[in-house]
Enzyme design. Structure first.
Site, PDB file in Angstrom:
ATOM      1  N   GLU A 112     -11.636  -8.060  64.061  1.00  7.68           N
ATOM      2  CA  GLU A 112     -11.142  -9.108  64.945  1.00  7.68           C
ATOM      3  C   GLU A 112     -10.130  -8.500  65.916  1.00  7.68           C
ATOM      4  O   GLU A 112      -9.282  -7.713  65.517  1.00  7.68           O
ATOM      5  CB  GLU A 112     -10.520 -10.218  64.082  1.00  7.68           C
ATOM      6  N   ILE A 113     -10.210  -8.920  67.167  1.00  8.16           N
ATOM      7  CA  ILE A 113      -9.351  -8.328  68.196  1.00  8.16           C
ATOM      8  C   ILE A 113      -7.983  -9.003  68.270  1.00  8.16           C
ATOM      9  O   ILE A 113      -7.004  -8.386  68.675  1.00  8.16           O
ATOM     10  CB  ILE A 113     -10.094  -8.366  69.560  1.00  8.16           C
ATOM     11  N   ASP A 120     -17.842 -15.116  71.775  1.00  3.03           N
ATOM     12  CA  ASP A 120     -17.321 -15.763  72.984  1.00  3.03           C
ATOM     13  C   ASP A 120     -18.409 -15.722  74.051  1.00  3.03           C
ATOM     14  O   ASP A 120     -18.971 -14.653  74.327  1.00  3.03           O
ATOM     15  CB  ASP A 120     -16.072 -15.025  73.475  1.00  3.03           C
ATOM     16  N   ASN A 162     -11.002  -3.624  68.542  1.00  2.00           N
ATOM     17  CA  ASN A 162     -11.937  -4.018  69.583  1.00  2.00           C
ATOM     18  C   ASN A 162     -13.257  -3.331  69.288  1.00  2.00           C
ATOM     19  O   ASN A 162     -13.429  -2.142  69.530  1.00  2.00           O
ATOM     20  CB  ASN A 162     -11.392  -3.579  70.950  1.00  2.00           C
ATOM     21  N   THR A 163     -14.198  -4.098  68.754  1.00  2.93           N
ATOM     22  CA  THR A 163     -15.457  -3.477  68.316  1.00  2.93           C
ATOM     23  C   THR A 163     -16.273  -2.960  69.493  1.00  2.93           C
ATOM     24  O   THR A 163     -17.145  -2.117  69.309  1.00  2.93           O
ATOM     25  CB  THR A 163     -16.319  -4.471  67.520  1.00  2.93           C
ATOM     26  N   CYS A 208     -21.229 -13.862  64.840  1.00  2.06           N
ATOM     27  CA  CYS A 208     -21.288 -15.321  64.724  1.00  2.06           C
ATOM     28  C   CYS A 208     -20.489 -15.986  65.836  1.00  2.06           C
ATOM     29  O   CYS A 208     -19.294 -15.729  65.970  1.00  2.06           O
ATOM     30  CB  CYS A 208     -20.724 -15.761  63.374  1.00  2.06           C
ATOM     31  N   GLU A 229     -15.619 -20.828  60.625  1.00  7.73           N
ATOM     32  CA  GLU A 229     -14.785 -21.890  61.196  1.00  7.73           C
ATOM     33  C   GLU A 229     -15.456 -22.462  62.448  1.00  7.73           C
ATOM     34  O   GLU A 229     -15.441 -23.670  62.684  1.00  7.73           O
ATOM     35  CB  GLU A 229     -13.388 -21.342  61.530  1.00  7.73           C
ATOM     36  N   GLU A 230     -16.057 -21.587  63.238  1.00  4.00           N
ATOM     37  CA  GLU A 230     -16.699 -22.057  64.464  1.00  4.00           C
ATOM     38  C   GLU A 230     -17.937 -22.904  64.131  1.00  4.00           C
ATOM     39  O   GLU A 230     -18.193 -23.920  64.778  1.00  4.00           O
ATOM     40  CB  GLU A 230     -17.090 -20.833  65.321  1.00  4.00           C
TER      41      GLU A 230
END
Ligand code: SAM
Length: 287
Positions: free
Chosen positions: A72-73, A172, A149-150, A169, A261-262
């Site tokens: 996660e960024i 953005d 940052n993948t 998943c 969560e999304e």
């Protein structure tokens, strides 16, 4: 801190020991290139842009012997998720202690949000996870989270053919055409995903944006090469779509559809969910 401070020089430099203490190899002579203790097994599953970690928490008891990492960024989100995982592990430890000695201390609520985070995430996904005395397979020792940052650093963490599953998943959407280069599905990123996924490994995607779903299909199944590029294998040589019948039998798909969560937000808003899963083919013959 800059991004580099979080990234190992190479997968062989990555020290996972503090992330997975239950899986540290007892042989102290086995160390990685930065001197950290090795694990008894490799990390195999990655959730790219994991957010508050619903996928990891949902998958942890399903695949208790598989090491999984969420990337996660956003710093505050990552901090929340790390605390959540530690709380779940402590809760499991207390439950195990209590089972061994029924007069031991009361449960602490692992859903408690750490102070100072901006999370709006709900408590761990499973309704009976908190408040009932349930011991989960794997005790959440098999999941962790890393801030990275993948788009830049995935191959610093994972070697060739190391992963058996990658999840993307609800990425953005970056709707505007001039922002499309910020999408985490693209021809060049797909070749990185193919590099770290083993043949037979699966890459799972889900989105509520129909246009992004078509973008995903186009980029994994057609693999357009930039004009003038030297001929090379593209996504279509490296990935094939997994059938609906197969997905219906895959419990990871249910977690992806209902436990992030999304995904819960999309369910509440009665939105659509578009799933596409791709299998990494064998490496193509290339002169
Ligand atoms: N996957 C989660 C879910 O389904 O609940 C979160 C979805 S959220 C819409 C997208 C997440 O991807 C955000 O948390 C964002 O910070 C993260 N993200 C975006 N770009 C990223 C990148 N390059 N590397 C790592 N994480 C990224």
């Amino acid at each position: 801190a800059n991004w580099y401070s979080n990234s190992p020089l190479s997968p062989a430099h990555m020290d996972w020991s503090s992330h997975f203490p239950a899986f540290v190899d007892p042989d102290t002579s086995k160390t990685n290139l930065s001197g950290g203790r090795k694990l008894t097994k490799e990390v195999e599953v990655v959730d790219i842009g994991c957010g508050f970690g619903g996928l990891m928490v949902g998958l942890a008891p399903l695949l208790p012997d598989t090491l999984m990492v969420g990337m996660e960024i956003r710093t505050s989100v990552l901090e929340y998720l790390s605390s959540r995982i530690h709380a779940l592990r402590s809760q499991q430890q207390r439950l195990k202690n209590k089972a061994a000695n029924p007069s031991s201390t009361e449960l602490q609520d692992a859903s408690a949000q750490p102070e100072g985070t901006e999370s709006t995430a709900p408590a761990p996904s499973n309704d009976d996870e908190i408040g009932t005395e349930k011991i989960f397979p794997g005790n959440f020792e098999n999941i962790t989270a890393i801030r990275s940052n993948t788009m830049k650093f995935l191959p610093n963490f994972f070697g060739h053919h190391q992963l058996s599953k990658i999840f993307i998943c609800f990425p953005d959407p970056h709707f505007k055409a001039r922002k499309h280069k910020a999408r985490i599905v693209s021809e060049s990123l797909n070749s990185e995903y193919a590099y770290v996924l083993r043949p037979g490994g699966l890459l799972y995607t889900i989105t509520d944006v129909e246009e992004y779903h078509h973008w995903v299909l186009r980029h994994f199944l057609h693999g357009e090469q930039p004009e003038g590029a030297a001929p090379a294998p593209s996504s279509k040589d490296l990935f094939e779509r997994v059938s609906e019948e197969e997905l219906a039998l895959d419990p990871c798909v249910r977690v992806m559809k209902y436990e992030t969560e999304e995904s819960k937000k999309v369910t509440r808003n009665k939105g659509n969910k578009y799933v596409a899963v791709f299998r990494r083919k064998a490496d193509p013959e290339w002169p």
